[in-house]
Design an enzyme around this catalytic site. Structure first.
Site, PDB file in Angstrom:
ATOM      1  N   GLU A  88      32.698  47.922  93.467  1.00 52.06           N
ATOM      2  CA  GLU A  88      33.781  48.821  93.087  1.00 52.06           C
ATOM      3  C   GLU A  88      33.780  50.078  93.966  1.00 52.06           C
ATOM      4  O   GLU A  88      33.945  51.211  93.481  1.00 52.06           O
ATOM      5  CB  GLU A  88      33.690  49.174  91.600  1.00 52.06           C
ATOM      6  CG  GLU A  88      33.765  47.958  90.692  1.00 52.06           C
ATOM      7  CD  GLU A  88      33.877  48.307  89.211  1.00 52.06           C
ATOM      8  OE1 GLU A  88      33.630  49.484  88.858  1.00 52.06           O
ATOM      9  OE2 GLU A  88      34.216  47.413  88.416  1.00 52.06           O
ATOM     10  N   GLU A 235      33.079  40.009  87.301  1.00 51.45           N
ATOM     11  CA  GLU A 235      32.538  40.551  86.058  1.00 51.45           C
ATOM     12  C   GLU A 235      33.598  40.439  84.976  1.00 51.45           C
ATOM     13  O   GLU A 235      34.752  40.800  85.190  1.00 51.45           O
ATOM     14  CB  GLU A 235      32.141  42.035  86.187  1.00 51.45           C
ATOM     15  CG  GLU A 235      31.036  42.339  87.156  1.00 51.45           C
ATOM     16  CD  GLU A 235      30.749  43.837  87.242  1.00 51.45           C
ATOM     17  OE1 GLU A 235      31.029  44.561  86.257  1.00 51.45           O
ATOM     18  OE2 GLU A 235      30.268  44.290  88.291  1.00 51.45           O
TER      19      GLU A 235
END
Length: 493
Positions: A88, A235
């Protein structure tokens, strides 16, 4: 978790093997973990931690050294199939954004030099928040601030045959929506047609947040003229516990979300934009992390505690069989405390009518007649339906008046269906060909142990069952889950 309770790499791998987990993602490239995974065949995605990103992104030599130390020295014994460069980055470490693609290219060049580029893909996980205006999906686009990064990044993924890594958390979307997203829509629960979200541009119907976010990423890529880069969800999950501000972080909701997610992958449902194309997904995460800072929910995303005991029952229904990661606690379905009596009576009437529960045991003179009140009778009817439906997610709901509990509501001679027993047999289950059912028994301490090379004869509705309490584990299905690309995300310890 206390540091003394942290599982060793050997213990982690033993758990993965015991659960037939064939794909994992590590948050770094810990040598001990990679050595423990050697010769297991488990497919591994390793990661370049964010703190190493700047060095690698600015130096081809640093990237080559990283690959030599963390990849080349472990393959082929350890089956590394992908490298996640950072995590991220655009939202967590935006200052590193300008060198992200360079880091990916340098890592890939080092793989090419070692003749590993054909077996190991390179990508980087993104938070779904980089996608703006995600509904309707057809109008979604990446944050334009990051076009100088996303365009060359997608070119790299396309040219190397890699995929876009996306972290998808319907839990957070639901929490941040302030009531505009229904809980059922976040949990994959069935919605009536008039409640489905419709993309007015494509007329595609969306029944859950997960599909909408995945399709939003596809539309965002097509907005930049990239239409052939697949998406992998690196995820996804749901927390099993939260504080007073997180009332929907519960074991029941975590069970519902992950079980429904597994079913969706198994069924190759795909998304409305790409029906029939399974979305490979990593479940976050393997273990609870008691020492993680932040809210209570941050510590409770794991499927297992530090001892390898499942936090909750995880099950999948289909053709009358159950897939469970089970477990120490049997579950029952009962009426919610202080449920509206009229709604409770209506749910009881439905269970004993259209729900086809045999409620004759609730008649006067029968074992479950006393106490003669709607709550007690609803408890039995709800639990009977719940187990008749193999404890499938959403079958203990009854318009919101039912809840799952681990406390056995049986009383006197009124034995609830949840108090299941089975007989472990040494012979195969002949009437269920192709299904391997293992029987689990329980020690007094609550841990489960597997009876090796055994199968469980599941009693029919009319049979009398006996023996030790156990749960059914559909072993073949669990292998099928991972072969269908349901991937498990695990921390490197």
């Amino acid at each position: 978790m206390d540091l003394s309770d942290v599982p060793t790499p050997t213990q982690v791998v033993a758990l993965l093997k015991a659960q037939n987990i064939r794909h994992i993602r590590l948050f770094d490239s810990d040598r001990s973990m990679l050595r423990a995974l050697a010769n297991t065949g488990i497919q591994v995605t390793v990661s370049v931690p964010n703190e190493q990103l700047l060095g690698i992104g600015q130096s081809n030599a640093t990237a080559a050294n990283w690959v030599a130390r963390n990849i080349v020295s472990h393959v082929p014994a350890t089956n590394i199939t992908a490298i996640a460069v950072g995590s991220e980055v655009l939202t967590v470490l935006p200052n590193a954004g300008p060198i992200l693609v360079s880091a990916m290219k340098y890592i890939h060049s080092a793989l090419v030099a070692s003749n590993l580029d054909s077996r190991i893909k390179v990508s980087t996980p993104h938070a779904s928040s980089i996608i703006l205006d995600s509904f309707p999906p057809s109008q979604a686009f990446f944050n334009r601030t990051w076009d100088p990064v996303m365009v060359p990044l997608l070119k790299f993924l396309q040219s190397t045959g890699s995929y876009l890594m996306l972290n998808v958390y319907p839990y957070y979307d639901y929490m941040q929506a302030n009531g505009t997203i229904p809980l059922d829509y976040a949990l994959f629960r069935p919605l009536p047609p008039n409640k489905e979200a419709v993309d007015t541009n494509t007329l595609l119907h969306y029944t859950n947040v997960f599909d909408a976010l995945v399709d939003a990423s596809y539309f965002a890529m097509s907005y930049l003229n990239f239409i052939n880069v697949p998406v992998i969800v690196t995820e996804s999950g749901w927390p099993s516990k939260g504080d007073s501000s997180e009332p929907d972080a519960t074991i029941e909701n975590a069970n519902t979300y992950n079980s429904n997610l597994i079913r969706r992958v198994l069924n190759n449902t795909g998304t409305p934009k790409h029906p029939g194309v399974a979305v490979s997904t990593y479940i976050y995460e393997l273990y609870n992390e008691d020492l993680r800072p932040g809210s209570i929910s941050e510590k409770n995303w794991g499927l297992f505690d530090s001892n390898g005991v499942p936090v909750y029952t995880l099950h999948l229904t289909g053709s009358g069989t159950i897939l469970a990661n089970d477990t120490t606690n049997q579950t029952y379905c009962i009426a919610k405390e202080n449920a509206d009596p009229k709604m409770l009576q209506a749910a009881l009437d439905w269970a004993c009518g259209p729900g086809k529960v045999n409620c004759s045991i609730l008649l006067q003179g029968e074992p479950c007649y006393e106490p003669d009140n709607v709550v007690a009778h609803a408890n039995y009817a709800f639990d009977t339906y719940y187990h008749k439906m193999a404890m499938a997610p959403g079958t203990c709901y009854f318009n919101g008046v039912a809840t799952v509990t681990t406390s056995d509501p049986s009383h006197g001679s009124c034995i609830f269906p949840g108090r299941a027993y089975c007989c472990c047999m040494s012979s195969p289950v002949t009437y269920l060909p192709s299904i391997n059912i293992s029987c689990f028994t329980f020690r007094s301490g609550g841990r489960n142990e597997t009876l090796s090379n055994s199968t469980a004869l599941a009693p029919s509705e009319s049979s009398t069952s006996y023996g030790t309490p156990c749960h059914f584990f559909h072993g073949s299905a669990w292998i099928h889950v991972v072969l269908s690309s349901l991937l498990l995300y695990a921390y490197s310890l």
